[in-house]
Write a protein that holds these residues in place. Structure first.
Motif, PDB file in Angstrom:
ATOM      1  N   LEU A  80       0.814  -1.216   0.000  1.00 57.63           N
ATOM      2  CA  LEU A  80       0.000   0.000   0.000  1.00 57.63           C
ATOM      3  C   LEU A  80       0.849   1.269   0.000  1.00 57.63           C
ATOM      4  O   LEU A  80       0.392   2.328  -0.409  1.00 57.63           O
ATOM      5  N   TYR A  81       2.059   1.137   0.486  1.00 61.80           N
ATOM      6  CA  TYR A  81       2.974   2.279   0.472  1.00 61.80           C
ATOM      7  C   TYR A  81       4.400   1.757   0.451  1.00 61.80           C
ATOM      8  O   TYR A  81       4.713   0.774   1.128  1.00 61.80           O
TER       9      TYR A  81
ATOM     10  N   PHE B 116       5.687   8.807   7.286  1.00 66.45           N
ATOM     11  CA  PHE B 116       4.515   8.725   6.421  1.00 66.45           C
ATOM     12  C   PHE B 116       3.262   8.857   7.276  1.00 66.45           C
ATOM     13  O   PHE B 116       3.124   8.184   8.291  1.00 66.45           O
ATOM     14  N   GLU B 117       2.400   9.777   6.861  1.00 63.44           N
ATOM     15  CA  GLU B 117       1.144  10.013   7.588  1.00 63.44           C
ATOM     16  C   GLU B 117      -0.027   9.601   6.728  1.00 63.44           C
ATOM     17  O   GLU B 117      -0.024   9.868   5.518  1.00 63.44           O
ATOM     18  N   PHE B 118      -1.002   8.972   7.313  1.00 70.07           N
ATOM     19  CA  PHE B 118      -2.182   8.583   6.536  1.00 70.07           C
ATOM     20  C   PHE B 118      -3.410   8.497   7.438  1.00 70.07           C
ATOM     21  O   PHE B 118      -3.291   8.356   8.658  1.00 70.07           O
ATOM     22  N   THR B 119      -4.566   8.589   6.799  1.00 64.96           N
ATOM     23  CA  THR B 119      -5.844   8.463   7.506  1.00 64.96           C
ATOM     24  C   THR B 119      -6.445   7.110   7.143  1.00 64.96           C
ATOM     25  O   THR B 119      -6.396   6.707   5.978  1.00 64.96           O
TER      26      THR B 119
ATOM     27  N   THR C 297      -9.745   4.835   6.787  1.00 63.31           N
ATOM     28  CA  THR C 297     -11.207   4.952   6.686  1.00 63.31           C
ATOM     29  C   THR C 297     -11.913   3.646   7.056  1.00 63.31           C
ATOM     30  O   THR C 297     -13.089   3.656   7.386  1.00 63.31           O
TER      31      THR C 297
ATOM     32  N   PRO D 173      -9.278  14.640  13.186  1.00 59.88           N
ATOM     33  CA  PRO D 173     -10.160  15.758  13.551  1.00 59.88           C
ATOM     34  C   PRO D 173     -11.299  15.934  12.546  1.00 59.88           C
ATOM     35  O   PRO D 173     -11.096  15.797  11.341  1.00 59.88           O
TER      36      PRO D 173
ATOM     37  N   PHE E 202       0.700  10.666  -1.671  1.00 60.92           N
ATOM     38  CA  PHE E 202       0.635   9.274  -1.222  1.00 60.92           C
ATOM     39  C   PHE E 202      -0.349   9.104  -0.070  1.00 60.92           C
ATOM     40  O   PHE E 202      -0.392   9.917   0.838  1.00 60.92           O
ATOM     41  N   THR E 203      -1.103   8.049  -0.150  1.00 57.28           N
ATOM     42  CA  THR E 203      -1.882   7.585   0.990  1.00 57.28           C
ATOM     43  C   THR E 203      -1.921   6.060   0.875  1.00 57.28           C
ATOM     44  O   THR E 203      -1.333   5.505  -0.056  1.00 57.28           O
ATOM     45  N   LEU E 204      -2.579   5.392   1.790  1.00 56.11           N
ATOM     46  CA  LEU E 204      -2.568   3.928   1.747  1.00 56.11           C
ATOM     47  C   LEU E 204      -3.197   3.416   0.455  1.00 56.11           C
ATOM     48  O   LEU E 204      -4.373   3.647   0.207  1.00 56.11           O
TER      49      LEU E 204
ATOM     50  N   GLU F  94     -11.790  15.014   1.150  1.00 57.83           N
ATOM     51  CA  GLU F  94     -11.944  14.761   2.594  1.00 57.83           C
ATOM     52  C   GLU F  94     -11.920  13.274   2.932  1.00 57.83           C
ATOM     53  O   GLU F  94     -11.524  12.892   4.027  1.00 57.83           O
TER      54      GLU F  94
ATOM     55  N   VAL G 254     -10.228  10.706   1.330  1.00 57.71           N
ATOM     56  CA  VAL G 254      -8.860  10.151   1.293  1.00 57.71           C
ATOM     57  C   VAL G 254      -7.969  10.880   2.302  1.00 57.71           C
ATOM     58  O   VAL G 254      -7.145  10.259   2.982  1.00 57.71           O
ATOM     59  N   ASN G 255      -8.146  12.180   2.410  1.00 58.44           N
ATOM     60  CA  ASN G 255      -7.400  13.003   3.371  1.00 58.44           C
ATOM     61  C   ASN G 255      -5.879  12.853   3.219  1.00 58.44           C
ATOM     62  O   ASN G 255      -5.198  12.366   4.127  1.00 58.44           O
TER      63      ASN G 255
ATOM     64  N   ARG H  25      -2.227  13.682   3.484  1.00 54.54           N
ATOM     65  CA  ARG H  25      -1.585  14.436   4.554  1.00 54.54           C
ATOM     66  C   ARG H  25      -0.394  15.275   4.077  1.00 54.54           C
ATOM     67  O   ARG H  25       0.181  16.028   4.841  1.00 54.54           O
ATOM     68  N   PHE H  26       0.026  15.064   2.851  1.00 57.14           N
ATOM     69  CA  PHE H  26       1.150  15.855   2.322  1.00 57.14           C
ATOM     70  C   PHE H  26       1.180  15.780   0.800  1.00 57.14           C
ATOM     71  O   PHE H  26       0.538  14.919   0.199  1.00 57.14           O
TER      72      PHE H  26
ATOM     73  N   ASN I 203       4.285  16.177  -2.293  1.00 56.60           N
ATOM     74  CA  ASN I 203       5.693  16.444  -2.632  1.00 56.60           C
ATOM     75  C   ASN I 203       5.726  17.262  -3.915  1.00 56.60           C
ATOM     76  O   ASN I 203       5.084  16.883  -4.898  1.00 56.60           O
TER      77      ASN I 203
ATOM     78  N   LYS J 212       8.628  19.053   0.515  1.00 50.93           N
ATOM     79  CA  LYS J 212       7.522  18.252   1.039  1.00 50.93           C
ATOM     80  C   LYS J 212       6.584  19.219   1.760  1.00 50.93           C
ATOM     81  O   LYS J 212       6.990  19.852   2.748  1.00 50.93           O
TER      82      LYS J 212
ATOM     83  N   LYS K 224       3.594  19.574   4.073  1.00 49.90           N
ATOM     84  CA  LYS K 224       2.724  18.836   5.006  1.00 49.90           C
ATOM     85  C   LYS K 224       1.511  19.680   5.313  1.00 49.90           C
ATOM     86  O   LYS K 224       1.623  20.889   5.519  1.00 49.90           O
TER      87      LYS K 224
ATOM     88  N   TYR L 158      -3.822  20.565  10.252  1.00 53.27           N
ATOM     89  CA  TYR L 158      -5.266  20.576  10.514  1.00 53.27           C
ATOM     90  C   TYR L 158      -5.647  21.973  10.993  1.00 53.27           C
ATOM     91  O   TYR L 158      -4.891  22.595  11.732  1.00 53.27           O
TER      92      TYR L 158
END
Lengths: 166, 148
Positions: free
Chosen positions: A100-101, A112-115, A117, A162, B86-88, B112, B114-115, B117-118, B120, B142, B144, B147
């Motif tokens: 996934l990453y 690495f930051e992720f949300t 769901t 949040p 990038f996200t999961l 919103e 997927v959100n 977070r950064f 590049n 990068k 970031k 919130y």
């Protein structure tokens, strides 16, 4: 009484000696707490699934993390200077095995930051790049601690994502 | 005898062509170098924040407020940049040959669900009024997202 006292001293000395040679535990214990960069966001909390371990070049190892729905996660890695190539970390879906990453596609980012769901079980895979000292098959093989073995830490932080609005 | 003369003639020709290429190489190289300069004083401006370090933090709304990437020097604008997010399980990488943020990029930043977070911003190049391409000292940033 005197013998007992001497025996106690000898016992303590022996314990101390064995501890200094317990390389993996004494050297890498809480490595992630001391060396990985914590988030500047005050709402992030330490996750107890954070890990540290002793790695040699060319080694790959995994740890499991359960990520819950509605939370933000931040995974950061840190390592000893002995590794001259960047350390690769991947996040893999435990169920399907899908990567996934992969930080090698993200300029070898150290965090690495992720949300999340939907709640998911993930593998965090660490790969120390370089030629493994175990590749050479010799009868008497030595792994040099100074330049082939080092600690790698994985710091996991989380917070409730949040919400916007009321 | 004729064959030998022919062979010698061909060899001489090939030597000459190699010589010619080598003599022109510094000129070609020099020409390329004069068009691209490295600039240590000009920085990328994201939102209203000067990207003078490789990592900056900004609000999502502030990031897309101007709708474009700028520089901190008048008369100079962004020529090209690549953005990656990038996200999961999802990653996006696109190159933009303009200073304007593409619609897709703005939509992704504000997604919103997927959100992200950064983002590049990589391989940034600037262009000045003399049509020269300038590479900033910090060409990869990068960004970031904070919130609110």
């Amino acid at each position: 009484m005197r013998y007992l006292f001497l025996l106690l001293i000898a016992g303590y000395a022996l314990v101390g000696h064995t501890q200094t040679h317990d390389y993996s535990k004494s050297r890498c214990f809480d490595f992630h707490k001391q060396n990985c960069d914590k988030s500047t966001n005050k709402y992030y909390q330490y996750n107890s699934e954070s890990r540290s371990g002793l790695f040699h070049k060319g080694q790959r190892s995994r740890t499991v993390i359960e990520a819950y729905n509605g939370r933000d996660y931040r995974i950061s890695i840190c390592h000893d200077d002995v590794f001259n190539k960047p350390v690769v970390f991947r996040i893999i879906d435990k169920m399907g095995g899908e990567v996934l990453y992969d930080n090698s596609q993200d300029n070898y980012a150290k965090d690495f930051e992720f949300t999340v769901t939907t709640s998911i079980e993930l593998f965090i895979e660490i790969e120390v790049q370089g030629e493994s000292p175990l590749v050479e098959k010799r009868s008497k093989m030595l792994i040099r601690r100074d330049n082939e073995v080092g600690c790698v830490g994985v710091l996991i932080e989380y917070m409730v994502t949040p919400r916007k609005g009321f | 005898m004729e064959k030998i003369i022919q062979l010698l003639y061909l060899q001489w020709k090939s030597y000459l062509s190699v010589l010619l290429i080598f003599s022109f190489m510094p000129a070609i190289n020099g020409n390329c170098q004069t068009n691209t300069k490295i600039n240590e004083e000009t920085f990328l401006v994201v939102g209203n924040k000067v990207a003078d370090s490789s990592v900056i933090s900004i609000l999502k709304t502030e990031f897309t407020k101007t709708g474009k990437l700028r520089t901190n020097k008048p008369g100079m604008s962004v020529k090209q940049f690549t953005y990656s997010m990038f996200t999961l399980g999802k990653n996006i990488r696109n190159t933009v040959y303009d200073s304007m943020m593409p619609k897709q990029m703005k939509e992704l930043v504000h997604d919103e669900k997927v959100n992200y977070r950064f983002v590049n911003i990589e391989g940034v190049t600037f262009i000045n009024s003399n049509n020269e391409t300038i590479i900033p000292l910090i060409d990869t940033v990068k960004v970031k997202f904070l919130y609110p």
